[in-house]
Design a protein around this motif. Sequence first.
Motif, PDB file in Angstrom:
ATOM      1  N   GLY A 126      32.660  32.810  34.809  1.00 52.48           N
ATOM      2  CA  GLY A 126      31.268  32.418  34.937  1.00 52.48           C
ATOM      3  C   GLY A 126      30.640  32.771  36.265  1.00 52.48           C
TER       4      GLY A 126
ATOM      5  N   ILE B 183      34.840  42.477  38.543  1.00 53.74           N
ATOM      6  CA  ILE B 183      33.585  42.011  37.934  1.00 53.74           C
ATOM      7  C   ILE B 183      33.868  41.337  36.600  1.00 53.74           C
ATOM      8  N   ALA B 184      34.745  41.974  35.791  1.00 56.32           N
ATOM      9  CA  ALA B 184      35.079  41.422  34.473  1.00 56.32           C
ATOM     10  C   ALA B 184      35.806  40.088  34.600  1.00 56.32           C
TER      11      ALA B 184
ATOM     12  N   ASN C 254      35.481  47.190  38.816  1.00 59.80           N
ATOM     13  CA  ASN C 254      35.107  46.809  37.458  1.00 59.80           C
ATOM     14  C   ASN C 254      36.007  45.690  36.920  1.00 59.80           C
TER      15      ASN C 254
ATOM     16  N   ILE D 129      28.997  35.728  38.737  1.00 61.95           N
ATOM     17  CA  ILE D 129      28.374  37.056  38.747  1.00 61.95           C
ATOM     18  C   ILE D 129      28.651  37.705  40.101  1.00 61.95           C
ATOM     19  N   GLN D 130      29.326  38.866  40.057  1.00 61.91           N
ATOM     20  CA  GLN D 130      29.654  39.587  41.292  1.00 61.91           C
ATOM     21  C   GLN D 130      28.484  40.487  41.687  1.00 61.91           C
TER      22      GLN D 130
ATOM     23  N   ALA E 220      33.422  37.425  35.717  1.00 62.68           N
ATOM     24  CA  ALA E 220      32.503  37.086  34.630  1.00 62.68           C
ATOM     25  C   ALA E 220      33.153  36.098  33.659  1.00 62.68           C
ATOM     26  N   ASP E 221      34.460  36.287  33.423  1.00 62.25           N
ATOM     27  CA  ASP E 221      35.194  35.346  32.560  1.00 62.25           C
ATOM     28  C   ASP E 221      35.196  33.938  33.140  1.00 62.25           C
TER      29      ASP E 221
END
Length: 710
Positions: A563, A556-557, A553, A565-566, A560-561
């Motif tokens: 840009g 993933i976060a 998690n 996508i995992q 995402a920061d």
Amino acid sequence: MNSLRIEQDQNGIVHLVLDRQGASANLMDEQFAADLAQVVAQLQQMTYCGIIVRSAKSTFFAGGDLGKIAEVTTETGQPFFAMVESIKASMRALETGGKPVVACINGAALGGGWEVALACHHRIAFKHKSVKVGLPEVTLGLLPGGGGIARTVRLFGLKAAMPLLTEGKQFGVEKALKAGLLHELADTEPAMLAQATAFIQANEQVTQPWDMKGYRLPGGNPGSPKMAQMLAVAPAMLKLQTKGVLPAPEAILSAMVEGAQVDFDTACRIESRYFVSLVTGQVAKNLINTFWFQLNDIKAGASRPDGIAATTVTKVGVLGAGMMGAGIAYAAASRGIEVVLKDVSLDCAKKGKGYSETLLAKQLQRGRITADQQREILARIHPSEQVADLGGCELVIEAVFEQRQLKARVTQEAERHLPREAVFASNTSTLPITGLAKASERPSQFIGLHFFSPVDKMPLVEIICGEQTDSATLARAYDFVLQLGKTPIVVNDSRGFFTSRVFGTFTNEGIAMLGEGVSAAAIENAAFLCGFPVGPLAVSDEVSLTLMEKIRNQTIADLADEGIIQPPKAGDATIDRMIELERPGKLAGQGFYDYPPESKKRLWSGLEAQFYRAEAQLPLTEIKDRLLFIMAIETARCYDEQVLTSSRDANIGSIFGIGYPAWTGGALQFINQYGLGRFVARADELAERYGDRFLVPDSLRARADANQQY
């Protein structure tokens, strides 16, 4: 003669001086074989009362030339066999010449060096901690090929000789004397020569025990009832240790038993044949490459920046007294370094020191340390709750929870009390060092030191350089790891670095197969038969599925920061299902395995109902390949992305840090020995069946096309 010389003293004693010209150590090779044969011929023309074998080097004898041994192929196996037999014939001539032959051992006598000593009638060693004796060939995939098996078996018997030969034990002089390997110790080198002279003068004629009339093998020959009973189970016990992937111990056992049933010369010939079969095999070449050449390069500082003076640490701070921090504190204190062990409370810090107290109490009980040594080590660990106590530390290692904000806070608190030149290191296993260094006022002096659990047993430390880490900081970190007696590998920054990133593919692939419906027992057994120390499901329980979920998690976060996508990984759904079933791992008492309080762990019977599908079962070789290949491919990606910059760091790190099977020589050496073209073709097959995670990087395809190894 290039490797030997003969001198005769006033007592009529011949000194056979081992003195390889132009080299720092004595080696057993073609030159030695020719020189020894010449010595034997020369001695036959001389009158003498005995022989002293001694060395002009700081060591007695270094053994075989591993560089030359690694080059022997099936095509050159016969000449190599002839050379080995020539050396044995010459040693046998000295041994059966009727005159006493004494070995004066002034330094390490391991492998071929110890075989030279065993051919002597009397063995005296200089009483010094640097002197080690033994037959460690098995650790490099070989067996003692200079008569070591034949003589050890005849000296001690089959049962007592087995651990000496199959485990490659090394002995200091006191233990060697007690074990009967040595006959005498000497306080000085001149005294050693005097004792050798006295033995020769007192023994005009000497014969080895096995050459005497009426000699019987100690403990009984292979056909005796007790020995036959032991030998009936020995192969199975050995197979349990080797998992069937290390041929040397099995070859040693065969040479021992077969050689014990024939005369000495035939036993030596049997030994030579098994020796050559191992020398020409791939496993020995893998082990020699990695555990000798590459490991020695690392210990010599191959990955350390040049031109920077060596340093030692006298005082280190450890932030966090949990299992990792407590283990690091013990590792440092046991090497003479003062340690400030800081935690949020004094009680927590003292509890961390208790880890060292427990370890040392066990060592004291087993006679490995004295009470004084125990007190000295413990006195170096200073539990504290005060950050100001870090003053004067040359190095601080942060070992708190894997939370970015917490790590940032303790970094800033500590740096306010440190000398300007101090190095700050994070023990993180996954968070990028460059990101963590943003909390530091001195990012050039910020580095990663990733220890492995349990720290007191695991030999590896992964050093991670952030984008701003300077060369001086890397050099100081490298020196510190060597000061701890551990093996450093150096990697560049990325998420998961090298070891955690590759280890994650192993656990994920095992969990993915379970989710596909493959039998859990088949997955775990395949890993065992590959040579992995622990199966992917068992080790996932040790790590805990909840921690794996948190790391996923967080990744993933973080992505995402940026840009990115995992996409879900193949094993994610199975992890989520196990957590839903409240089976997160060993700490909770239930995961993929059950952990009964009074018996061994066992696979959870509910796995079959939850995941098993009869039509999903795979051949054993397919499961093995999925585990071996996924880790090797990810290692190749790390090399491609310059996270790794050398094959030695990849190979040593994969074996010492994450349990890649030793017989392969490491993850990149596995690709080399498989053959790059064949490896790429097999990886493509796996990718077509199981997904793009098995696709190799373009750089590996290019290497395969160019026939260029790692």
